[in-house]
Design an enzyme around this catalytic site. Sequence first.
Site, PDB file in Angstrom:
ATOM      1  N   PRO A 323       0.778  -1.230   0.000  1.00  0.00           N
ATOM      2  CA  PRO A 323       0.000   0.000   0.000  1.00  0.00           C
ATOM      3  C   PRO A 323       0.819   1.296   0.000  1.00  0.00           C
ATOM      4  CG  PRO A 323       0.213  -0.786   2.241  1.00  0.00           C
ATOM      5  CD  PRO A 323       1.006  -1.732   1.375  1.00  0.00           C
ATOM      6  N   THR A 324       2.157   1.217   0.109  1.00  0.00           N
ATOM      7  CA  THR A 324       2.914   2.456   0.316  1.00  0.00           C
ATOM      8  C   THR A 324       3.233   3.156  -1.003  1.00  0.00           C
ATOM      9  OG1 THR A 324       5.065   1.380   0.180  1.00  0.00           O
ATOM     10  CG2 THR A 324       4.037   1.468   2.356  1.00  0.00           C
ATOM     11  N   CYS A 325       3.678   4.411  -0.877  1.00  0.00           N
ATOM     12  CA  CYS A 325       3.985   5.223  -2.061  1.00  0.00           C
ATOM     13  C   CYS A 325       5.436   5.049  -2.475  1.00  0.00           C
ATOM     14  CB  CYS A 325       3.716   6.687  -1.753  1.00  0.00           C
ATOM     15  SG  CYS A 325       1.992   6.969  -1.396  1.00  0.00           S
ATOM     16  N   ASP A 326       5.896   3.807  -2.507  1.00  0.00           N
ATOM     17  CA  ASP A 326       7.247   3.540  -2.992  1.00  0.00           C
ATOM     18  C   ASP A 326       7.105   2.481  -4.068  1.00  0.00           C
ATOM     19  OD1 ASP A 326       9.840   2.292  -3.330  1.00  0.00           O
ATOM     20  OD2 ASP A 326      10.463   3.445  -1.581  1.00  0.00           O
ATOM     21  N   ASN A 367       5.356   6.136   5.512  1.00  0.00           N
ATOM     22  CA  ASN A 367       4.043   6.592   5.008  1.00  0.00           C
ATOM     23  C   ASN A 367       2.982   6.610   6.110  1.00  0.00           C
ATOM     24  OD1 ASN A 367       3.518   5.536   1.530  1.00  0.00           O
ATOM     25  ND2 ASN A 367       4.576   7.269   2.383  1.00  0.00           N
TER      26      ASN A 367
END
Length: 377
Positions: A323-326, A367
């Site tokens: 789910p993270t923005c990486d 995050n």
Amino acid sequence: MATQRILDFIATRRPNGPCLVVDLDVVEDNFQAFRKALPDSSIYYAVKANPAPEILRLLASLGSSFDCASVAEIEMAMDAGATADRVSFGNTIKKERDVAAAHALGVSLFAVDCVEEVEKVARAAPGARVFCRVLTDGAGAEWPLSRKFGCVPAMAVDVLVHAQRLGLAATGVSFHVGSQQCDTEAWDAALADAAKVFADLAEQGITLTLVNMGGGFPTRYLKDVPTAQAYGRSIFAALRRHFGNRLPETIIEPGRGMVGDAGVIKAEVVLVSRKSAADENRWVYLDIGKFGGLAETMDEAIRYPITTPRDGDRMEPCVLAGPTCDSADVLYEKKPYPLPISLTIGDEVLIENTGAYTTTYSAVAFNGFEPLRSYVI
Ligand SMILES: *Cc1c(COP(=O)(O)O)cnc(C)c1O
């Protein structure tokens, strides 16, 4: 494996957010299986695999010893009831002040793999026992430990001679055949090396007594793996082959094999989508990913079994992501993961056999996601 106790816990407690649930009965079964498979070896549980206090307390009460990589892990093992004589400081890369702290706690067994480390141990833990780690090639392991630890056997001889000269007790040899080692024969070559080091030191008047055979025992993920019994038989045969009737004292250090199949992660589908109308694979995003505890999916090395409430429906390969923005937070893409075509947002999935190397690999607040919660039942 999702035991009934784990399923009941998840069903009644309804924990919000991803979490790991570990069944202690499975850990106990694993401990007994190792003890039975290698009855003459001491078991040093590799604390880093899962240092939950309940697990350490159970293993301490069953008679396990502990392989620790830091002063904090030594303190955890001792808080759980292990005495210092049941602790090995098995990391070959230690600060001298940490060696001193371990020595002050009573620890007297240290790993080394070079003369520089021997000198630290000689200064900070005078008189301690040391074993020298030798390199292995890691062939057959799904999570190889590469060249970072150990030295070639010829150098191990010099390292141990140096240790003895500095007043330490040169005690033996260690190795690790690579984690998730699915070849029961993988210990053979390393034991041959160990026997050679024993013989070379005997010629110099130094009698070694200990072979630390490390971890590497696998957990069943998607493929079947050999039983502890099969490893035991193969290792015992290799010991006989290389040491004859003069078998050394031996240690095993299971981490993954002790706790891997005792834990299940409950996660949730956050999004299912495609990148274009013609996209072959759907993308399934979970509320847990590489930074939430599934770091061993790095290079798609470890493929966890995943069960869903829609198993039985038609399956289709999906890209599975966290789910993270990486953008590195993708679990399986090179080899997409088959999941039911009916899987949808909000579905709860179980990521099985995740008891090892998950909680300790989860980031603190990347995050804003909290670290992987864990319940030991
Ligand atoms: C990590 C580690 C282990 C445990 O390895 P597994 O493959 O999880 O069994 C054992 N010994 C040492 C020295 C380790 O670093």
